[in-house]
Every structure is written in C-alpha cells, then in structure tokens.
Scaffold this motif. Structure first.
Motif, mmCIF file in Angstrom:
data_model
loop_
_atom_site.group_PDB
_atom_site.id
_atom_site.type_symbol
_atom_site.label_atom_id
_atom_site.label_comp_id
_atom_site.label_asym_id
_atom_site.label_seq_id
_atom_site.Cartn_x
_atom_site.Cartn_y
_atom_site.Cartn_z
ATOM 1 N N GLU A 100 0.816 -1.223 0.000
ATOM 2 C CA GLU A 100 0.000 0.000 0.000
ATOM 3 C C GLU A 100 0.847 1.270 0.000
ATOM 4 O OE1 GLU A 100 -2.920 -0.531 3.116
ATOM 5 O OE2 GLU A 100 -3.790 -2.272 2.068
ATOM 6 N N ALA A 101 2.115 1.154 0.387
ATOM 7 C CA ALA A 101 3.002 2.323 0.336
ATOM 8 C C ALA A 101 3.149 2.805 -1.110
ATOM 9 C CB ALA A 101 4.361 1.972 0.916
ATOM 10 N N LYS A 102 2.992 1.886 -2.066
ATOM 11 C CA LYS A 102 3.113 2.185 -3.501
ATOM 12 C C LYS A 102 4.430 2.899 -3.836
ATOM 13 C CE LYS A 102 -1.742 2.268 -5.047
ATOM 14 N NZ LYS A 102 -2.055 1.004 -4.499
ATOM 15 N N ILE A 103 5.479 2.559 -3.097
ATOM 16 C CA ILE A 103 6.798 3.136 -3.386
ATOM 17 C C ILE A 103 7.510 2.258 -4.421
ATOM 18 C CG2 ILE A 103 9.059 3.685 -2.397
ATOM 19 C CD1 ILE A 103 7.560 4.214 0.289
ATOM 20 N N ALA A 104 7.471 0.961 -4.187
ATOM 21 C CA ALA A 104 8.029 -0.013 -5.142
ATOM 22 C C ALA A 104 6.936 -1.037 -5.435
ATOM 23 C CB ALA A 104 9.250 -0.697 -4.528
ATOM 24 N N PRO A 105 6.805 -1.455 -6.692
ATOM 25 C CA PRO A 105 5.733 -2.407 -7.053
ATOM 26 C C PRO A 105 6.083 -3.823 -6.592
ATOM 27 C CG PRO A 105 7.068 -1.902 -8.967
ATOM 28 C CD PRO A 105 7.641 -1.083 -7.845
ATOM 29 N N ILE A 106 5.573 -4.212 -5.440
ATOM 30 C CA ILE A 106 5.904 -5.528 -4.864
ATOM 31 C C ILE A 106 5.325 -6.628 -5.764
ATOM 32 C CG2 ILE A 106 5.587 -7.025 -2.837
ATOM 33 C CD1 ILE A 106 7.370 -4.581 -2.316
ATOM 34 N N ALA A 107 6.215 -7.495 -6.237
ATOM 35 C CA ALA A 107 5.802 -8.539 -7.185
ATOM 36 C C ALA A 107 5.630 -9.896 -6.512
ATOM 37 C CB ALA A 107 6.846 -8.657 -8.295
ATOM 38 N N CYS A 108 6.284 -10.081 -5.365
ATOM 39 C CA CYS A 108 6.400 -11.438 -4.803
ATOM 40 C C CYS A 108 6.499 -11.415 -3.287
ATOM 41 C CB CYS A 108 7.687 -12.061 -5.380
ATOM 42 S SG CYS A 108 8.169 -13.629 -4.644
ATOM 43 N N LEU A 109 5.878 -12.405 -2.691
ATOM 44 C CA LEU A 109 6.109 -12.727 -1.278
ATOM 45 C C LEU A 109 6.675 -14.141 -1.254
ATOM 46 C CD1 LEU A 109 5.707 -12.351 1.836
ATOM 47 C CD2 LEU A 109 3.521 -13.550 1.528
ATOM 48 N N GLN A 110 7.828 -14.322 -0.613
ATOM 49 C CA GLN A 110 8.379 -15.671 -0.465
ATOM 50 C C GLN A 110 8.225 -16.082 0.991
ATOM 51 O OE1 GLN A 110 12.721 -17.722 -0.551
ATOM 52 N NE2 GLN A 110 12.182 -16.844 -2.530
ATOM 53 N N VAL A 111 7.541 -17.202 1.235
ATOM 54 C CA VAL A 111 7.316 -17.687 2.612
ATOM 55 C C VAL A 111 7.340 -19.217 2.639
ATOM 56 C CG1 VAL A 111 5.969 -15.806 3.676
ATOM 57 C CG2 VAL A 111 4.808 -17.491 2.231
ATOM 58 N N GLU A 112 7.483 -19.757 3.850
ATOM 59 C CA GLU A 112 7.379 -21.203 4.022
ATOM 60 C C GLU A 112 5.936 -21.636 3.739
ATOM 61 O OE1 GLU A 112 8.807 -22.731 7.791
ATOM 62 O OE2 GLU A 112 7.956 -24.721 7.389
ATOM 63 N N HIS A 113 5.772 -22.707 2.962
ATOM 64 C CA HIS A 113 4.428 -23.121 2.551
ATOM 65 C C HIS A 113 4.521 -24.540 2.012
ATOM 66 C CE1 HIS A 113 0.900 -22.375 -0.494
ATOM 67 N NE2 HIS A 113 0.433 -22.832 0.651
#
Ligand SMILES: NC(=O)c1ccc[n+]([C@@H]2O[C@H](COP(=O)([O-])OP(=O)(O)OC[C@H]3O[C@@H](n4cnc5c(N)ncnc54)[C@H](OP(=O)(O)O)[C@@H]3O)[C@@H](O)[C@H]2O)c1
Length: 277
Positions: free
Chosen positions: A151-164
C-alpha cells in the motif's frame, strides 16, 4: 528435450513456477547442482546474500550455457540491512558476487524490528528504475507488514516468499497475494523431505505412480499465484521434482492434503516476526 515449466505472469514479473533452491549448498557442489538443474530444464534459481553461495550460483548459470535472459535469478538481502543505504550497498555486493548485470527478483530476506520499510522500498524502487533488478519483493513478511509494503506504492511488490507446504498452510497470505496479483513463492515446499513419512502423501503418490515429493509440489502448483523452489543436491532428485509439473491431482487428493494439520513450521529463527501479525 529439457522439461518445460509453466510461467506465472503478472504486470510486475514473469516467473517459472517451479524454481530451484540452493540453500545450504556451497562452492563446487552448488555450482554443479545449478548447472545440472538448468540442464534438466529449471530456469528459476533462488539464492541469497546470506547463503554464501552467490559466486557459485553465478558460475553455475554461466557454465550452463543457457542465455542469461532465459534464466530467472532471485537474490535476497539479509535482515541486518534495515535501511535503504545499507540495503543498496549489500545488493551491489550481491551483483558483484553473482557476476551478472541484473537479477530478476530482489527480495528483503526477513523483516527486522529495526526495518525502515519506506527507506528500503525507496532503495528497491531506485534499483528497479536502474534496471539492476527486474522485479522486487519481500520474504517472511506477515500480512500486516506485507500490506504496508504494497500500500506504500513506493516499489511495485511482485512477490512474497514464505514457508508453505502440505504441513503449513498460508491461506490468508495467499488470498492477499491472489487479490493483489503477487506471486507467493513457497519455500521448504517438500517440508525438507518430511513428506516421505506422511501416510496421506504416500497414499496419493502410490495412486498416481508418483513420488511423495512430486505430490507435495503438485499440490502447491495447483494453486493460483503459487510458485515453489525445492532444493535437491542430486540430478536424480532434481529431475524427480521437476516432473511434478506434469502431475495433476484430483479433487479428492487435494481435499485430503488440505485436511492435513497445517501447523508444522520448519523455519522459525529467533529473529522471525510474529507470524500472525
Ligand atoms: N526466504 C527464506 O527465508 C527461505 C528459507 C528457507 C529456504 N528458502 C529457499 O527455499 C529452498 C528450499 O527450501 P528448503 O531447502 O528449506 O526445503 P525443501 O526444498 O523442502 O527440502 C530440501 C531437503 O529435502 C530433500 N528433498 C528434496 N526433494 C525431495 C524429494 N522429492 N523427496 C524427498 N526429499 C527431498 C533434499 O535433500 P537432497 O538435497 O539431499 O536431495 C533436502 O534435504 C532453499 O534452498 C532456499 O533457496 C528460503
């Protein structure tokens, strides 16, 4: 012919949905594993500053003979760089070790209690604008912090990497990633081999003439917006995991896997965030 891996596509990144994890391989072993994985058909390689193997990963990429543009390379900056200036300096060192002009994805490896989120996002935005990374994102962020980053819209976040994996669900994070069209990259996707001991996974594997690892990976790859990055040292196991892209589970299989207890977190260091935050 090397196996073809399906792609995740968004406006922010185009990522092969099955990638190759490189932690904790080092040196010549790591270089050889990366080379053989690429030879088999992997096109997405996951490393990090903290893994201490970026030089070997870079050497493996070059030795593979596959053009750099045909490969998807992720690296991550460690959590002890909580502001933009230290993040930037650490990333430049990553590029130097990898000996590549750019990475395809640059992640914040873990959130630190000292993290100055906006400052790091500004550094990521600048790196993106300069073409030194093609996409940026975060790892190990709980939902509230991920939302703040997006939501900061500073950098376009493309990915979340998490344990899954089949023993650890990520429903809330996945629903958010799907709604925002982020890719959720599942790490520890074969639960470090624990799938071999699970009766449900082994039953489904036998039913399909597949292996437990392939079932665990096919379960993840059957979800929208999910990619997975299993690590395997030997070419035989790399090939086994790659073949999971050809396995389709039926509704009954998926329901049985979804019903397994989802409380086995395997990566939970002392500096981890409050996961339900
Ligand atoms: N962002 C983060 O904080 C973070 C944290 C952890 C991991 N990661 C990334 O995710 C990658 C994968 O995670 P991981 O290494 O923790 O776990 P993993 O891929 O679930 O498991 C790797 C282990 O399972 C074995 N294995 C691989 N395929 C198998 C199969 N089909 N059947 C049975 N055993 C199998 C491997 O043994 P062999 O190698 O001997 O075959 C290795 O010991 C890492 O390499 C790293 O790149 C990221």
């Amino acid at each position: 012919m090397p196996m073809q891996v399906p792609l995740f596509r968004s406006a922010r990144t185009v990522m092969p949905r099955l990638g190759f994890g490189t932690w904790p391989m080092q040196g010549a072993e790591c270089q050889a594993a990366v080379e053989s994985a690429i030879g088999l058909g992997y096109r997405h390689i996951d490393t990090a500053e903290m893994y201490g193997n970026e030089a070997a990963v870079g050497a493996g990429l070059r030795a593979s003979g596959v053009a750099r543009e045909a490969l998807y390379l992720t690296t991550k900056v460690w959590w002890d760089k909580p502001d933009g200036a230290s993040f930037r300096a650490a990333f430049e060192a990553c590029l130097a070790r990898l000996a590549t002009p750019y990475v395809d994805l640059l992640l914040v490896h873990w959130p630190s209690p000292q993290l100055r989120l906006e400052s790091v996002l500004e550094a990521q935005a600048k790196i993106l604008a300069e073409g030194l990374a093609k996409a940026v994102g975060v790892a190990n962020f709980p939902l509230a912090l991920l939302r703040r980053a997006v939501e900061a819209k500073i950098a376009p976040i493309a990915c979340l990497q998490v344990e899954h994996h089949v023993f650890l669900g990520q429903q809330k994070l996945l629903a958010y990633c799907q709604a925002q069209d982020l890719v959720l990259t599942s790490y520890t996707p074969v639960a470090k081999g624990a799938v071999l001991q699970d009766a449900t996974v082994t039953r489904i594997a036998a039913k399909h003439g597949a292996t437990p690892g392939q079932v665990a990976l096919a379960w993840l790859l059957g979800m929208a917006n999910v990619a997975a990055i299993p690590k395997a040292a030997s070419p035989a196991r790399q090939a086994e995991n790659l073949k999971s892209v050809e396995l389709t589970l039926d509704e009954e299989d998926r329901a049985a896997l979804a019903a397994l207890p989802k409380n086995r977190r395997m990566v939970n260091p002392g500096f981890a965030p409050q996961w339900d935050g």
